[in-house]
Design a protein around this motif. Structure first.
Motif, short mmCIF file in Angstrom:
data_model
loop_
_atom_site.label_atom_id
_atom_site.label_comp_id
_atom_site.label_asym_id
_atom_site.label_seq_id
_atom_site.Cartn_x
_atom_site.Cartn_y
_atom_site.Cartn_z
N UNK A 1 9.86 -5.20 9.88
CA UNK A 1 9.43 -6.19 8.89
C UNK A 1 8.84 -5.52 7.66
N UNK A 2 8.12 -4.42 7.86
CA UNK A 2 7.57 -3.68 6.71
C UNK A 2 8.71 -3.05 5.90
N UNK A 3 9.69 -2.42 6.58
CA UNK A 3 10.82 -1.83 5.87
C UNK A 3 11.51 -2.87 4.99
N UNK A 4 11.69 -4.07 5.52
CA UNK A 4 12.44 -5.09 4.79
C UNK A 4 11.67 -5.65 3.60
N UNK A 5 10.40 -5.34 3.51
CA UNK A 5 9.62 -5.66 2.32
C UNK A 5 9.51 -4.44 1.40
N UNK A 6 9.31 -3.28 1.99
CA UNK A 6 9.17 -2.07 1.18
C UNK A 6 10.41 -1.79 0.35
N UNK A 7 11.57 -2.09 0.87
CA UNK A 7 12.81 -1.74 0.16
C UNK A 7 12.98 -2.51 -1.16
N UNK A 8 12.22 -3.58 -1.34
CA UNK A 8 12.27 -4.33 -2.60
C UNK A 8 11.17 -3.92 -3.58
N UNK A 9 10.25 -3.09 -3.15
CA UNK A 9 9.11 -2.76 -3.99
C UNK A 9 9.54 -1.95 -5.21
N UNK A 10 8.87 -2.15 -6.37
CA UNK A 10 9.26 -1.46 -7.61
C UNK A 10 8.76 -0.02 -7.65
N UNK A 11 9.28 0.79 -6.76
CA UNK A 11 8.99 2.22 -6.71
C UNK A 11 10.10 2.96 -7.44
N UNK A 12 9.80 4.10 -8.03
CA UNK A 12 10.86 4.94 -8.60
C UNK A 12 11.56 5.66 -7.45
N UNK A 13 12.41 4.91 -6.77
CA UNK A 13 13.02 5.40 -5.54
C UNK A 13 13.87 6.64 -5.75
N UNK B 1 0.82 -1.21 0.00
CA UNK B 1 0.00 0.00 0.00
C UNK B 1 0.86 1.26 0.00
N UNK B 2 1.94 1.26 0.77
CA UNK B 2 2.83 2.43 0.81
C UNK B 2 3.49 2.64 -0.54
N UNK B 3 3.95 1.57 -1.15
CA UNK B 3 4.61 1.71 -2.46
C UNK B 3 3.63 2.23 -3.51
N UNK B 4 2.39 1.78 -3.45
CA UNK B 4 1.38 2.28 -4.39
C UNK B 4 1.11 3.76 -4.17
N UNK B 5 1.06 4.17 -2.91
CA UNK B 5 0.83 5.59 -2.60
C UNK B 5 2.00 6.45 -3.09
N UNK B 6 3.22 5.94 -2.94
CA UNK B 6 4.39 6.69 -3.42
C UNK B 6 4.35 6.84 -4.94
N UNK B 7 4.04 5.76 -5.62
CA UNK B 7 3.98 5.84 -7.09
C UNK B 7 2.91 6.81 -7.56
N UNK B 8 1.78 6.85 -6.88
CA UNK B 8 0.73 7.79 -7.24
C UNK B 8 1.22 9.22 -7.04
N UNK B 9 1.89 9.50 -5.93
CA UNK B 9 2.42 10.85 -5.70
C UNK B 9 3.45 11.23 -6.75
#
Length: 226
Positions: free
Chosen positions: A46-58, A19-27
């Motif tokens: 645990x969330x950080x360790x999953x979020x860091x792999x998400x396909x966001x334009x970091x 959900x966080x990665x989707x919100x970042x991509x929308x922004x």
């Protein structure tokens, strides 16, 4: 406000990361960038360790903190150290990072750290919050002498709080900044915190600062529970 219940902490962490990665991509699609403010403590690891792999334009994301303990950056209680160790790796390593305590001098003189943070303040698009068993969120503690001003100041900003029942002074976003975020996520785990959340849902009160965020947020606000 929406609530999502998950059977295990791992399911909660995965759902939050998605959900966080989707919100970042929308922004990023809307603005060209995104500012993500995260909370510390052990709960979000645990969330950080999953979020860091998400396909966001970091490379278009700036990560900062919802709050920070007034300790040096290498202190075991530093939220910045936690974020560097668990989030700003793998895909997320290309994000920019703005800590609230830059060095030992900031830890000794937090007023200068707050002044610098407010001069360069960028409203977070996405905030990730936790909650204590006393109903605090960010570092808006019910027993902090600065609570009333942190709740009532209409301008989004960082402030210093001195919670009586918690170690270390804190730097924290005020209520106005939390309410101004386009998306806010609240993570709650365990039976004791579930009971506090239930009380917070009954109406806003400064005795449970999280209740003020829940009742007054007018953008996207999601609660993830186990």
């Amino acid at each position: 406000m929406r609530m999502f219940e998950h059977p295990t902490p791992m399911d909660q962490a995965e759902a939050l990361a998605i959900s966080i990665s989707n919100a970042l991509e929308l922004a990023i699609r809307v603005n060209g960038w995104a500012v993500l403010a995260v909370s510390g403590g052990r709960s979000p690891v645990a969330m950080f360790e999953r979020l860091r792999y998400r396909p966001v334009r970091w490379e278009a994301v700036t990560v900062t903190l919802v709050d920070e303990r007034v300790v040096p950056p290498d202190h075991p209680d530093s939220n910045a150290a936690l974020v560097r160790g668990h989030l700003l790796r793998e895909a997320a390593a290309s994000a920019a990072f703005i800590p609230l305590i830059a060095d030992e001098q900031d830890a000794a003189e937090p007023e200068q750290a707050v002044a610098r943070a407010n001069r360069a303040f960028r409203q977070p698009d996405v905030v990730v919050l936790g909650m204590g068993e006393d109903g605090h969120t960010a570092s808006l503690f019910p027993d902090a002498p600065e609570l009333q001003s942190a709740l009532s100041d209409p301008a989004p900003a960082y402030v210093i709080t001195h919670p009586v029942a918690a170690p270390h002074a804190r730097i924290t976003l005020n209520l106005a900044a939390l309410l101004a975020a386009e998306r806010a996520f609240l993570s709650v785990s365990g039976a004791a915190k579930a009971e506090v959340l239930e009380r917070a849902l009954h109406g806003p009160t400064p005795e449970l600062p999280v209740s003020l965020v829940i009742s007054r947020h007018r953008h996207g606000f999601d609660v993830f529970t186990t």
